[in-house]
Scaffold this active site. Structure first.
Site: not given
Length: 256
Positions: A110, A130
């Site tokens: 990210e 995730e």
């Protein structure tokens, strides 16, 4: 810890340095990164390289032990912190490049997505895993990845949580280029060098036109382009660039 340095040509370098934790992003590290980005923004830097210290990882993601046992408010504030820091990077006036060597997972990827560009070495491995923890990306991954590789590919990567190798990442547009193994700061500087021959006003206006236009309709995007194009004409660099063209000489841009 964030290592901060400057290379010739006004290129700032920020290196995440928590090598024992594969440069994982603790909340303290996020705050340190935020302060370092603020210093870059206030400096005379013309470009930014972000990388990780050591040879094993760009950034392995969030610091998982910190994520356990938090309150609802803490969880929300943690996501807000990560998003705000990465948004600050995304909105820098200067171009930035993440040099991904080794692992770039979760928050690490990210962070790379928040940069203007991404360059990977052949051994790089990246992904948003995730879901394997029963979670979803919270630092901008669900928003930036589909804008970069398209909704279908982004959903497949996020919902599977699988790891992507450098060659696939380049093929789908997740990274801009695969570079040979080498010193990450030098790789990033070499990637930015051709762009930094131009004036920062033009680079900034062009980036804004693309990024802001991608978030709206074509009609409004054209209006944004028209306004930014007009602003570009009013810069001293534009006058110098056009005069240099007429005089058949290289321009001397001064970021003015």
């Amino acid at each position: 810890m964030i290592q901060e340095s400057t290379l010739p040509g006004g290129i700032a370098v920020l290196a995440l340095d928590r090598q024992k934790a594969l440069n994982a992003l603790s909340f303290e590290q996020l705050r340190n990164l935020d302060l370092a980005v603020e210093r870059v923004s206030a400096s005379a830097a013309r470009g930014l390289v972000i990388t990780g210290a050591g040879s094993k990882a760009f950034c392995a993601g969030a610091d998982i032990p910190e994520l356990v046992g938090r309150t609802l408010r803490d969880e929300h504030e943690g996501a807000r912190l990560g998003q705000e820091v990465f948004q600050r990077i995304s909105q820098l006036r200067i171009p930035s490049v993440a040099v991904i060597h080794g692992y770039a997972f979760g928050g690490g990827l990210e962070l790379a997505l928040a940069c203007t560009f991404r360059v990977a070495t052949p051994a790089a491995r990246m992904g948003l895993p995730e879901v394997k923890l029963g979670l979803i990306p919270g630092y901008g991954g669900t928003q930036r990845l589909p804008r970069l590789v398209g909704e279908g590919r982004a959903l497949e990567l996020i919902l599977s949580g699988r790891t992507v190798k450098a060659d696939e990442a380049e093929r789908i547009g997740l990274v801009n280029q695969i570079a040979e193994e080498g010193e990450p700061a030098a790789i990033g500087a070499a990637y930015l060098a051709p762009m930094l021959q131009h004036g920062l006003h033009a680079l900034d206006f062009a980036r804004q036109a693309v990024q802001r236009g991608m978030q709206t309709s074509l009609e409004l995007g054209l209006r944004i382009e028209r306004d930014l194009s007009t602003l570009a004409y009013r810069s001293a660099d534009a006058a110098e660039g056009m005069q240099a063209f007429l005089e058949k000489r290289p321009p001397c841009f001064k970021d003015a």
